[in-house]
Design an enzyme around this catalytic site. Structure first.
Site, PDB file in Angstrom:
ATOM      1  N   HIS A 216      12.312  65.441  14.400  1.00 26.30           N
ATOM      2  CA  HIS A 216      11.540  64.213  14.558  1.00 26.30           C
ATOM      3  C   HIS A 216      12.306  63.001  14.031  1.00 26.30           C
ATOM      4  CE1 HIS A 216       8.164  61.348  13.811  1.00 26.30           C
ATOM      5  NE2 HIS A 216       7.662  61.912  14.905  1.00 26.30           N
TER       6      HIS A 216
ATOM      7  N   ASN B 243      -1.936  58.805  17.144  1.00 20.96           N
ATOM      8  CA  ASN B 243      -1.944  59.387  18.485  1.00 20.96           C
ATOM      9  C   ASN B 243      -3.265  60.078  18.807  1.00 20.96           C
ATOM     10  OD1 ASN B 243       0.711  58.587  18.577  1.00 20.96           O
ATOM     11  ND2 ASN B 243       1.560  60.625  18.779  1.00 20.96           N
TER      12      ASN B 243
END
Length: 403
Positions: free
Chosen positions: A97, A193
């Site tokens: 990530h 998100n």
């Protein structure tokens, strides 16, 4: 804390802004580079890099670490810090990530026109590694405080935090963000998100003074899973984003989420700080806010979905005496928190910890960052884990299959 409690709290931070309506430049030979639609949309070669490439600016990436030997990041990653418990200097990434985020900020590609190039290819990355487990990030409040303070004290002018959670976090974390703002650092974080209209913008994005970034697609429309709310500052590209991964020195993936959008806003701040080193962090933020492009649907900005609009790097780099001659203070410091700021005495409740009532129900969501197999990472929040008298808030980033 129960598994159900964690599941209810899971979600991701991110936010950003972007400019549309620009004619795309011709495709390059390399497939990875060709898929970097934000670079084409922003006409980076013609309109950005001839003005600034981020030289001399250090961007801290508080994340899973950054793989320094990826072919598109060689020479870009400085020795950093590791608060995960491992004995590294942050230049190790077992998840991918952080490497993906770093590549969108300061990747330089390879062999001329190949690989991932970041929006600020000459900026330097300061990797600040925090706790991750098999599922994703396992970020405790103490990590946030230590990570942010380390970044500020080691020369970062921008701090990218593509992570987040619903809880307001403890005062150590809150004070660390305030410390960064007071030291003239631009702090950028993702809104989340979840895509849930009832879910608030997550922390640290919701902290006063932080640029809270949401995600849009190539069509300029808000990504359906981008968390929104009154703290939303900008939106930026966050769908179908080609980026480097940590699988190998030459691996790539496709990500989606506010994590990627946050990286593009951080990179734009680096371009501005390189071109105009005398500007304060507040003036840098004002440049991005005041030059953002309104959404194509004609809605009036600022609003809860797009903030002040879509990030417009080229416009943000133009001469702007009206903005530069304005206040030096961070324009977001006095922004109200949708969850309500804790009481001034530092106590969220009688125990002095953030109140349980401040933790909103969450929703699972995919975040940014792919790996060689196309996995997409979703950042999430965590809840409060109580062990005796010790209270720790955990923020989780979940990995889920992507296209």
């Amino acid at each position: 804390m129960t598994t159900d409690r964690l599941a209810r709290c899971a979600s991701l931070l991110a936010a950003g802004a972007l400019v549309w309506g620009i004619t795309a430049s011709p495709a390059v030979a390399d497939d990875v580079r060709d898929k970097q639609w934000p670079i084409r949309t922003y006409e980076a070669g013609a309109k950005l890099w001839s003005v600034s490439q981020g030289d001399g600016v250090v961007v801290a990436v508080v994340d899973s670490g950054v793989r320094e030997d990826h072919q598109d990041l060689t020479g870009q990653v400085l020795p950093g810090a590791d608060f995960s418990g491992a004995k590294t200097d942050g230049r190790v990434d077992s998840n991918g990530h952080g490497t993906g985020v770093a590549s969108l900020i300061a990747g330089h590609g390879h062999d001329g026109q190949s690989g991932v190039v970041g929006l600020a290819p000459k900026a330097k990355i300061l990797p600040v590694r925090v706790r991750w487990n098999g599922e994703g990030v396992d970020l405790r409040q103490s990590d946030i405080e230590l990570a942010v303070r380390f970044a500020v004290d080691h020369g970062a002018k921008i701090i990218n935090m593509s992570i987040g959670g619903y809880d307001r976090l403890d005062y150590a974390a809150r004070n660390a963000i305030s410390y960064a703002v007071s030291k003239d650092v631009v702090v950028v974080a993702s809104t989340g998100n979840s895509g849930d209209s009832a879910a608030p913008v997550e922390y640290p994005a919701a902290f006063p003074g932080v640029v809270a970034v949401g995600a849009v697609g190539e069509d300029g429309k808000l990504w359906e899973r981008s968390t929104f709310g009154p703290e939303t500052t900008l939106v930026a590209p966050g769908v179908n984003i080609s980026e480097a991964t940590a699988k190998s020195t030459s691996s790539y993936g496709v990500g989606r989420g506010t994590s990627d959008a946050t990286a593009y806003v951080s990179a734009t701040a680096a371009l501005i700080r390189s071109k105009y080193p005398d500007l304060s962090a507040g003036q840098v933020i004002n440049r991005m806010i005041k030059t953002a492009t309104p959404p194509a649907d004609g809605t009036v900005v600022p609003n809860v979905h797009y903030g002040y609009g879509i990030l417009a790097p080229a416009k943000a780099l133009e001469a702007n005496p009206a903005v530069d001659g304005g206040p030096k203070e961070n324009p977001l410091v006095k922004r109200a928190e949708s969850q309500g700021a804790p009481s001034s005495d530092g106590a969220g409740d009688a125990t002095g910890e953030p109140s349980e009532e401040a933790v909103a129900p969450g929703a699972d969501g995919g975040g940014s960052g792919g790996d060689g197999t196309g996995l997409v990472i979703g950042a999430g929040v965590a809840g409060v884990v109580v062990l005796g008298l010790v209270v720790a808030v955990v923020v989780r980033v979940r990995r889920r299959p992507g296209r």
